[in-house]
Scaffold this active site. Sequence first.
Site, short mmCIF file in Angstrom:
data_model
loop_
_atom_site.label_atom_id
_atom_site.label_comp_id
_atom_site.label_asym_id
_atom_site.label_seq_id
_atom_site.Cartn_x
_atom_site.Cartn_y
_atom_site.Cartn_z
N GLU A 245 44.11 56.09 26.47
CA GLU A 245 45.15 55.29 27.11
C GLU A 245 44.59 54.00 27.71
O GLU A 245 45.19 52.93 27.57
CB GLU A 245 45.86 56.11 28.20
N ARG A 271 52.18 18.11 29.43
CA ARG A 271 52.61 17.73 30.78
C ARG A 271 51.91 16.44 31.23
O ARG A 271 50.70 16.28 31.03
CB ARG A 271 52.27 18.88 31.76
N GLN A 282 40.06 17.45 34.83
CA GLN A 282 39.12 18.54 34.53
C GLN A 282 39.39 19.78 35.38
O GLN A 282 39.14 20.91 34.94
CB GLN A 282 37.67 18.08 34.75
#
Lengths: 386, 81
Positions: A245, A271, A282
């Site tokens: 799992e 953007r 940066q």
Amino acid sequence: MDFERSAEQEALYQEGLALGRGALAAPDITARDRDGVFSPALWRVCAERGLLGAVTPAALGGRGLSLLDACMLAEGLGRGCPDAGLLFAAGAHLFGALPALEALADDAQRTRWLRPLARGEAAAALAVTEAGSGSSAFEMSARAVRDGADWVLSGEKRWVTNAPFADVLLIFARTGDGSALGAISCFVVPAGTPGLTAGPPEDLTGLRTCPVGSLTLDGCRVPAESLLGQEGGGALAFLHAMRWERVGLMAFAVGAMQRQLDGCARFVRRRRVGATPLSAHQAVTHRVAEMAARLEGARALVYRAAWRVDRGAAGADASIAKLATGEALVANALDAVRVHGAAGLRRGEVERSLRDAVMSTAYSGTADIQRALIAQQLGLRPPRAR
Amino acid sequence: MHRALEQTLTNYIVQEFLYGEGEVAADTDLFEERILDSFSFLQLLSFLSERWGLEVQMRDITIDNFRTIEKIAAYTASHTS
């Protein structure tokens, strides 16, 4: 050593991606996440496409994929499908409950229970955790007592993924005293059995489209053939299931991180803040680079852990993969919010992904439990009692 | 009866689970003494498989067969050629 997917593995990844972007695209996810609504229709799609029996042998109604191959399918789904709650529910069924059942069931039990579950005709839940034991799962107090040819189960289970809608419950209870090995047994119990009551879904922070709830066992009488494996053999099967799992769920998480990275990179490229493109900052682009590095590290760990589990290797690989991927999932989700600024806090995928990610610190053994298991593997244990 | 097997098992258990520090007798209860737990038990099963080809189906595991080194040795000997 080869770090590339094989052609078959690439096909599985693309299958998952196409399914996630197509029939599991879940355009209503924002509303269902807000309202905490599971989609039975999407669960049926998972069943029809063979996801729910992915790692169950073909002879038992599944697809017979190795864990590594199933991780390719899961990663594609995690990238394509925005409904992380649905994938979590599917993961608990196929990577948690079914491997436990397969490990313990005899031929008659496999025919009766495993086949319909692998085909997705029924849903399964693994009931271990209790309010009093929490992450120390084996310190459970639920008991099963022999009464003639039957077993009678009493106690209460908490935080059981899929419990509110599962048809079949795998319930772990004490059948003896002392250490967990030899004292905890596993029973398969159909929903609706007198004395077994499932509570309503919990109102949780994330993965809100996956029903998680409690189970009350009040003198729940089941026949002898409900015992899976040997009396006292439940603890090992639980550990076995948790290895599957943890790795399988983290494959979904790797896909989700890729989806998030794709979205962040796209956002930063497009953007502009005033006259300056966001990609000129940066501080922003390096944050996205960190996200990519965390993702690649997590992916490598998940693949390696799956490869080792497939070989039956002992060790803490699954816990290491779970811990590192879960932490990366949270860190990347938080960075995605930072990259998007205030827009990332508006109800929608960016903020939902953060809420979904935080859940990974708790499910399938908390992050601290994974640390404890890794330390245990390193021989860092409490002194033995003398 | 399975002295060589018992000795190999003893060496393995002392090295892997006691880190070379301490002793374990053939009749020591490995679970009660906390030398083996559920996690290390899976590791031991993996060792038995690699070293002697012992394949134990999880559904068939009876913990009492693995409680002491002498029991593990007897079980391994009787289930491998």
